[in-house]
Design a protein around this motif. Sequence first.
Motif, PDB file in Angstrom:
ATOM      1  N   GLY A  27       0.844  -1.192   0.000  1.00  0.00           N
ATOM      2  CA  GLY A  27       0.000   0.000   0.000  1.00  0.00           C
ATOM      3  C   GLY A  27       0.875   1.236   0.000  1.00  0.00           C
ATOM      4  O   GLY A  27       1.985   1.223   0.547  1.00  0.00           O
ATOM      5  N   THR A  28       0.400   2.321  -0.603  1.00  0.00           N
ATOM      6  CA  THR A  28       1.199   3.546  -0.654  1.00  0.00           C
ATOM      7  C   THR A  28       1.109   4.348   0.643  1.00  0.00           C
ATOM      8  O   THR A  28       1.907   5.247   0.872  1.00  0.00           O
ATOM      9  CB  THR A  28       0.771   4.433  -1.834  1.00  0.00           C
ATOM     10  N   SER A  29       0.134   4.009   1.482  1.00  0.00           N
ATOM     11  CA  SER A  29       0.034   4.634   2.806  1.00  0.00           C
ATOM     12  C   SER A  29      -0.569   3.622   3.765  1.00  0.00           C
ATOM     13  O   SER A  29      -1.354   2.758   3.363  1.00  0.00           O
ATOM     14  CB  SER A  29      -0.831   5.900   2.762  1.00  0.00           C
ATOM     15  N   THR A  50       2.089  -4.545   3.516  1.00  0.00           N
ATOM     16  CA  THR A  50       3.168  -3.653   3.946  1.00  0.00           C
ATOM     17  C   THR A  50       3.024  -2.306   3.249  1.00  0.00           C
ATOM     18  O   THR A  50       2.438  -2.223   2.159  1.00  0.00           O
ATOM     19  CB  THR A  50       4.546  -4.266   3.636  1.00  0.00           C
ATOM     20  N   CYS A  51       3.544  -1.269   3.858  1.00  0.00           N
ATOM     21  CA  CYS A  51       3.467   0.082   3.277  1.00  0.00           C
ATOM     22  C   CYS A  51       4.817   0.488   2.673  1.00  0.00           C
ATOM     23  O   CYS A  51       5.839   0.418   3.355  1.00  0.00           O
ATOM     24  CB  CYS A  51       3.048   1.097   4.343  1.00  0.00           C
ATOM     25  N   PHE A 100      -3.444   9.365  -2.682  1.00  0.00           N
ATOM     26  CA  PHE A 100      -2.132   9.693  -2.114  1.00  0.00           C
ATOM     27  C   PHE A 100      -1.794  11.169  -2.303  1.00  0.00           C
ATOM     28  O   PHE A 100      -1.495  11.870  -1.341  1.00  0.00           O
ATOM     29  CB  PHE A 100      -1.067   8.815  -2.773  1.00  0.00           C
ATOM     30  N   GLY A 101      -1.829  11.636  -3.542  1.00  0.00           N
ATOM     31  CA  GLY A 101      -1.519  13.034  -3.824  1.00  0.00           C
ATOM     32  C   GLY A 101      -0.042  13.283  -4.022  1.00  0.00           C
ATOM     33  O   GLY A 101       0.611  13.920  -3.191  1.00  0.00           O
ATOM     34  N   ILE A 102       0.496  12.786  -5.144  1.00  0.00           N
ATOM     35  CA  ILE A 102       1.930  12.934  -5.415  1.00  0.00           C
ATOM     36  C   ILE A 102       2.345  14.401  -5.453  1.00  0.00           C
ATOM     37  O   ILE A 102       3.462  14.755  -5.058  1.00  0.00           O
ATOM     38  CB  ILE A 102       2.298  12.228  -6.738  1.00  0.00           C
TER      39      ILE A 102
END
Length: 372
Positions: free
Chosen positions: A145-147, A165-166, A279-281
């Motif tokens: 996951g990205t967060s 896992t993140c 997420f908001g890169i």
Amino acid sequence: MRVLQIGKFYPIVGGIEKVMYDLVVGLSQRDDVDCDMLCASIDKQSNVITIGKNAEIICTSTWKKVSATMLSPAMIIKLRKIKNNYDIIHIHHPDPMAALALWMSGYKGKVVLHWHSDILKQKMTLKLYAPLQRWLIERADVIIGTSPVYLQDSPFLQSAGLNKTCIPIGIDPIVPDTESIADIRRRYAGKKLVFSLGRLVEYKGFEYLIKAAKYLPDEYLILIGGSGPLQEKLEGLIKTCRLYDKVRLLGRVSDEDLSAYFGICDLYVMSSIWKTEAFGIVQIEAMSCGKPVVATKIDGSGVAWVNQDGVSGINVETENAEAIAKAIVNILSDEKRYRKFSLAAKERFETLFRKEQMIEKCVELYNNVITS
């Protein structure tokens, strides 16, 4: 170790594709990993692009795009031919075509599932895709996951026993173009610049950022970069609210000017209102330039985790123009407070969101998967 990334499109059109491409390039530069990428071609024609000595981008021909998915039977055929060349397949979700190709390939090796976001808008697609999505989740040896927020709150990732896992998205820091900075500084001399960027679509919440301008002092100027279907509506809102001197829609911004806007702005705002913003890169692009961020608290999204409230910026409730304005003024009205936010934003980027850190964590993960 040989790894195959599978995902959406090439050339790059969005954040998921950018992450996948950055991983391919970064991994292929190492001596211990060869990494290729399999994806559907936006240009509809099959081709292979060589990236350095250890990587290829394998683009398969497509029929057409349906519900944000490229239909590419050629991807299935190609994967069946090459699947045994790889120790790990790293698949990027959401992409029903990639999942279908993996299922039909008969691949028996290790699978890493990168869960960028849930499928939200395409309700009919999700109904049809649900059985395959469940198979993919159960098939994965590990889910990235990205967060931590998205891993915790996604309703699709709650089964007991999932290995999760993140690994946050990482980027290279933005390096502002000095000539463009000088030009923008002359254009907006004497203004406190608030920058935002994205497609002009509903989930970005730009209408609330525009309305926030009503509560800002006259020396504040909001600059919104990007184009999209809501441009005419947003221009009408600026006109109706008589905010000509406080809000500018910049349209599409060139790469050179974009780096300059990140460099010259005083603060960045992410006003998104739906979990579609996972997420908001752009937040970490702003942080890489030491810019504090005002973001929104979207239920189940990682946006408010990326921007640590009270540290790298301030997070506010969604769809609340006055709260956005108060947060902007809070940060920009006190020089000492602003300096504290600015330094913390840069430090948070350096600690969590650099590209090389993302790549190193992926390599560590791959090694663990191979040996498990």
